[in-house]
Design a protein around this motif. Sequence first.
Motif, mmCIF file in Angstrom:
data_model
loop_
_atom_site.group_PDB
_atom_site.id
_atom_site.type_symbol
_atom_site.label_atom_id
_atom_site.label_comp_id
_atom_site.label_asym_id
_atom_site.label_seq_id
_atom_site.Cartn_x
_atom_site.Cartn_y
_atom_site.Cartn_z
ATOM 1 N N PRO A 11 -8.653 -9.382 -2.121
ATOM 2 C CA PRO A 11 -8.258 -8.351 -1.143
ATOM 3 C C PRO A 11 -8.193 -8.885 0.290
ATOM 4 N N TYR A 12 -8.586 -10.154 0.485
ATOM 5 C CA TYR A 12 -8.606 -10.701 1.849
ATOM 6 C C TYR A 12 -7.210 -11.193 2.196
ATOM 7 N N GLN A 13 -6.294 -10.260 2.323
ATOM 8 C CA GLN A 13 -4.895 -10.563 2.555
ATOM 9 C C GLN A 13 -4.568 -10.316 4.022
ATOM 10 N N PRO A 14 -3.537 -10.981 4.522
ATOM 11 C CA PRO A 14 -3.166 -10.764 5.924
ATOM 12 C C PRO A 14 -2.386 -9.472 6.108
ATOM 13 N N THR A 15 -2.956 -8.373 5.705
ATOM 14 C CA THR A 15 -2.345 -7.061 5.883
ATOM 15 C C THR A 15 -3.452 -6.016 5.850
ATOM 16 N N ASP A 16 -3.093 -4.763 6.145
ATOM 17 C CA ASP A 16 -4.095 -3.713 6.341
ATOM 18 C C ASP A 16 -5.000 -3.462 5.139
ATOM 19 N N VAL A 17 -4.618 -3.927 3.973
ATOM 20 C CA VAL A 17 -5.473 -3.702 2.802
ATOM 21 C C VAL A 17 -6.854 -4.330 3.032
ATOM 22 N N ALA A 18 -6.903 -5.392 3.819
ATOM 23 C CA ALA A 18 -8.182 -6.059 4.104
ATOM 24 C C ALA A 18 -9.145 -5.103 4.799
ATOM 25 N N THR A 19 -8.606 -4.248 5.667
ATOM 26 C CA THR A 19 -9.437 -3.279 6.396
ATOM 27 C C THR A 19 -10.099 -2.298 5.427
ATOM 28 N N SER A 59 -12.781 -3.867 3.384
ATOM 29 C CA SER A 59 -14.020 -3.991 4.164
ATOM 30 C C SER A 59 -14.757 -2.667 4.249
ATOM 31 N N ALA A 60 -13.998 -1.573 4.202
ATOM 32 C CA ALA A 60 -14.618 -0.251 4.264
ATOM 33 C C ALA A 60 -15.163 0.191 2.900
ATOM 34 N N GLY A 61 -15.019 -0.665 1.890
ATOM 35 C CA GLY A 61 -15.576 -0.348 0.580
ATOM 36 C C GLY A 61 -14.739 0.618 -0.236
ATOM 37 N N ILE A 62 -13.446 0.657 0.037
ATOM 38 C CA ILE A 62 -12.556 1.564 -0.696
ATOM 39 C C ILE A 62 -11.757 0.755 -1.719
ATOM 40 N N PRO A 63 -11.755 1.160 -2.992
ATOM 41 C CA PRO A 63 -10.885 0.487 -3.960
ATOM 42 C C PRO A 63 -9.447 0.548 -3.447
ATOM 43 N N CYS A 64 -8.763 -0.564 -3.403
ATOM 44 C CA CYS A 64 -7.445 -0.567 -2.781
ATOM 45 C C CYS A 64 -6.514 -1.538 -3.490
ATOM 46 N N LEU A 65 -5.230 -1.333 -3.277
ATOM 47 C CA LEU A 65 -4.194 -2.229 -3.784
ATOM 48 C C LEU A 65 -3.175 -2.420 -2.678
ATOM 49 N N SER A 66 -2.481 -3.559 -2.704
ATOM 50 C CA SER A 66 -1.391 -3.752 -1.762
ATOM 51 C C SER A 66 -0.183 -4.265 -2.528
ATOM 52 N N PHE A 67 0.987 -3.748 -2.173
ATOM 53 C CA PHE A 67 2.224 -4.107 -2.868
ATOM 54 C C PHE A 67 3.071 -4.996 -1.964
ATOM 55 N N GLY A 77 7.823 -0.832 3.916
ATOM 56 C CA GLY A 77 6.543 -0.247 3.525
ATOM 57 C C GLY A 77 6.402 1.184 4.030
ATOM 58 N N ALA A 78 6.820 1.404 5.269
ATOM 59 C CA ALA A 78 6.740 2.753 5.828
ATOM 60 C C ALA A 78 7.626 3.707 5.022
ATOM 61 N N ALA A 79 8.815 3.211 4.617
ATOM 62 C CA ALA A 79 9.715 4.038 3.811
ATOM 63 C C ALA A 79 9.079 4.368 2.469
ATOM 64 N N TYR A 128 -7.074 3.555 -1.860
ATOM 65 C CA TYR A 128 -6.037 3.384 -0.840
ATOM 66 C C TYR A 128 -4.968 2.435 -1.371
ATOM 67 N N LEU A 129 -3.700 2.810 -1.214
ATOM 68 C CA LEU A 129 -2.590 1.934 -1.603
ATOM 69 C C LEU A 129 -1.821 1.513 -0.355
ATOM 70 N N ASN A 130 -1.587 0.213 -0.222
ATOM 71 C CA ASN A 130 -0.955 -0.349 0.975
ATOM 72 C C ASN A 130 0.406 -0.965 0.621
ATOM 73 N N PHE A 131 1.322 -0.880 1.569
ATOM 74 C CA PHE A 131 2.665 -1.420 1.350
ATOM 75 C C PHE A 131 3.037 -2.291 2.538
ATOM 76 N N ASP A 132 3.262 -3.546 2.318
ATOM 77 C CA ASP A 132 3.659 -4.431 3.404
ATOM 78 C C ASP A 132 4.689 -5.416 2.860
ATOM 79 N N MET A 133 5.943 -5.227 3.249
ATOM 80 C CA MET A 133 7.070 -6.045 2.779
ATOM 81 C C MET A 133 7.340 -5.768 1.300
ATOM 82 N N VAL A 134 8.007 -4.680 1.043
ATOM 83 C CA VAL A 134 8.311 -4.305 -0.340
ATOM 84 C C VAL A 134 9.810 -4.102 -0.542
ATOM 85 N N GLY A 135 10.616 -4.640 0.363
ATOM 86 C CA GLY A 135 12.050 -4.366 0.301
ATOM 87 C C GLY A 135 12.931 -5.539 -0.076
#
Lengths: 528, 369
Positions: free
Chosen positions: A360-368, A371-379, A262-264, A314-321
């Motif tokens: 969006p209530y996923q066990p990754t930062d997208v949940a944060t 909660s802050a009211g930002i349209p978001c996606l997580s991959f 995800g960081a990559a 906000y776009l989030n990446f957690d385990m995309v490899g």
Amino acid sequence: MREPFDFTAGTRDGGSTFSGTAKGARVACEAGCVRALSFSDTGNAEGPVVFAGYGIVVPEGQSFAYDSYATLDVKDKIVLVLRYFPEDAEAKTKQVLARYADLRYKAMAARQHGAKAMIVVTGPRSPNAGELAPMTFDTAIAGSGIVAVTINGATADKMFAAAGKRLEDVQKSLDDANPHAAGFAMPDVTAAVHADVVREKKTGHNVVAYLPATDALTTTAKPWVAIGAHYDHLGHGEAGNTLASKDDAGKVHAGADDNASGAAAVLSIAATLAKEKRHRNVLVGLWSGEELGLIGSIAFATAPPVPVDQIAAYLNFDMVGRMQDNKLTVQATGTSPMWAKIVEQANVAAGFDLAVQEDPYQPTDVATFNSAGIPCLSFFTGTHADYHKPSDTPDKIDYEDLDRVAAFAAAILRRVENTPEPPQFTKVEQQLQSGGGRAGVRVFTGTIPDYSSEAKGLLLGGVVGGGPAEQAGLQKGDIIVEIAGQTIANIYDYTYALDVLKIGQPAKVVYLRGGVRRETMLTPGARK
Amino acid sequence: MRVLRSVSIAFVLVAPLASQSAYQERDFLTRVRRLTVEGRRAGEGYWSPDGSRVVFQSEREPGNPFYQIYVLDLMSGDTKRISPGIGKTTCAFFRPGTDEIEFASTHADPKSKQYQEDELAFRASGKERRYAWDYDPEMDIYAYSEKTGALKRLTEARGYDAEGSYSPDGQWIVFTSMRDAYNRQLSEKEKKQLDTDPSYFAEIYIMRADGSGQRRLTTVAGYDGGPFFTPDGKQIVWRRFDESGLIANVWMMNPDGSDQRQITDFGSMSWAPYMHPSGQYIIFASNKLGFENFELFMVDKDGKKEPVRVTYTDGFDGLPVPSPDGKTLAWTSSRAGGSGGQIFLAQWNHEKAMEALKNAPPKKPAGKS
Ligand SMILES: [Zn+2]
Ligand SMILES: [Zn+2]
């Protein structure tokens, strides 16, 4: 820019003590007979003891009434309660009780009834009989406003003996969950408790950068977009959520997929966007403390360098490899009515076999960010057998498809970034009906749920090697639809069904493999 | 909607055939990708003659709970609605050599807006009906001009007119109509039939691309529907239900209605047939494996062999349409979960398909398996 944040890295007992009297005689407490609970206040309490059964209060509105304090006066007294919930109750009753059996919730009930302190003992008829409750690490830590400790069975036995009773008999009388079976005052028993909780404070660092807009639209509402991934992992597995086998325990958890991938992706997207025209500023975040409970992203959202209401998406990446069969899961699409359209359009070129989850209530930062009211996606490219193990290594990464994920997300970001009107935020209702808190799951089944699935049932992303599920013949790809007579429609049903399983007692599991309904028996182990 | 009565495009799992094929889904379909994401459901994706676009139906607009027609550009990813937005629509098809796209629509019915509001209110009440197609008698076929945006009405008859598709030269439209239920005196038994299941009256018709010269091609009781021309334009392939409405098979005939012959005898609902551009075989959907478990199958053009199973994934798979070059398959599937189907694309392995058809055993008559 390194953004420091403080967090509680753990708790330990700083030397709690317990001493009691029974009929005037001292109740000896040997070394290791007492331990503070992690949420206890540090402090002292002394006074007469009242046994309050399981210490459970089921709030009104449930299908039945259950109040361990209904007939007791515990004001300014010390309550002694059993850990867990009535052992012989019917499955349905147990499910409700289990929701209010979390020790933190029990402590709250004791405090609300005016008790000075709570002492917990694991009953002889429960799993882990007589053992101290562990000092479970809980990052959402805050004092519970009461002194709370756990004592071992031997110490409790001495107190009950003074009251002329045996703990085992007393527990048995409560175990059918009869709401009229009550605890009792222990007139000749007093206790003096000293709880000492040491909270280890540490400092973590988020790393935040930004690419300024090159062609800012003067009329742009919300002039920022953001991308991010957590860059922390499990170290040597100290924090407790490691799935390493005994042989691998203590080894470095490489975290190539979780979450160097995800960081990559974030760095690669930032590098791409750096060469392009940008109509909004692009905030690039690498979060720490995700594995400890999203604490890095929460620290960011609590004191953001850019006001969160200025961030369009906000776009989030957690385990995309670790892509398998071209499958990519896009989560949190319910956070904006725009996402389905944008994701569909971008995927025409990208060509993934997409699974789309609104939740969006996923066990990754997208949940944060949700909660802050930002349209978001997580991959997410899905879980696998190396998840949270030292074997999550770089040689297993699918770099080509990781590039495709980054390019896909960049295309989505561009659509938001160059559209004057920011996506509208939609609040998605949380599916889990939360009770007062749940007793930690105490059975171990060795299943690894696949959170990307919206299939009816619980799709297994894998099974823990040598665990009960593997021994029962379950494997990755199986869909559990029933366990111990309870039908399973989703992960929440599954976790509630676990509450009624008994350690060492085989339970029937009905599952689907390749569309065929099969059955097996699974014998749960104990989770300490 | 080239679909049969009350078929639920739902996630249903049924035990598969006892005998295992030597082939798997990945032998025929690779690089599976999901084409549509937006909305509750999408389906019936048909290729433009140059393969650069797909026209499909989807429920994706807040004010209308029914299908509308969209064109998706495979280069840009852009999607555009081409139907009026009012009422129900279904079954679009590009007219080769022109800027026209035909589809069926109820927008001319003054009550169509009311139906939208009724359905939205019904859904808002939290209820969910099993997906059922109602064969709206106000459904008529239109041709839409992409250049001018004009809609030209091609059918007028009372009764469901839909399921249209053009001949490869763009001169003809073959379609399904239930007009036979409205243009003559019905017997008592037939009146009852019309109340419970109007599709019993569905027959295949043909007309010129301008709507002239409408002519009936089939006369057998039971739902005849879903007709398409073969790639050489010399045949029509369609599906024919028996009178019970439970068994359907793939049939072929000449465009004048002559030489009607049964291709499959599969003892199940076999429908949505479409011939591969090679002209060698027909891909179709069947519930051979269980009443609501539709999978894709294929059968040689003469129906001499047993059909070969193509898809092996849980959920509904149906409405297969190969791309004009034969290398990609578009179909409708509920494999991603959720309440409705979506359109998927995959690379189609024609060589493997030919091999599997060659190796297939001779056709067994249904019931004697
Ligand atoms: Zn992670
Ligand atoms: Zn993790």
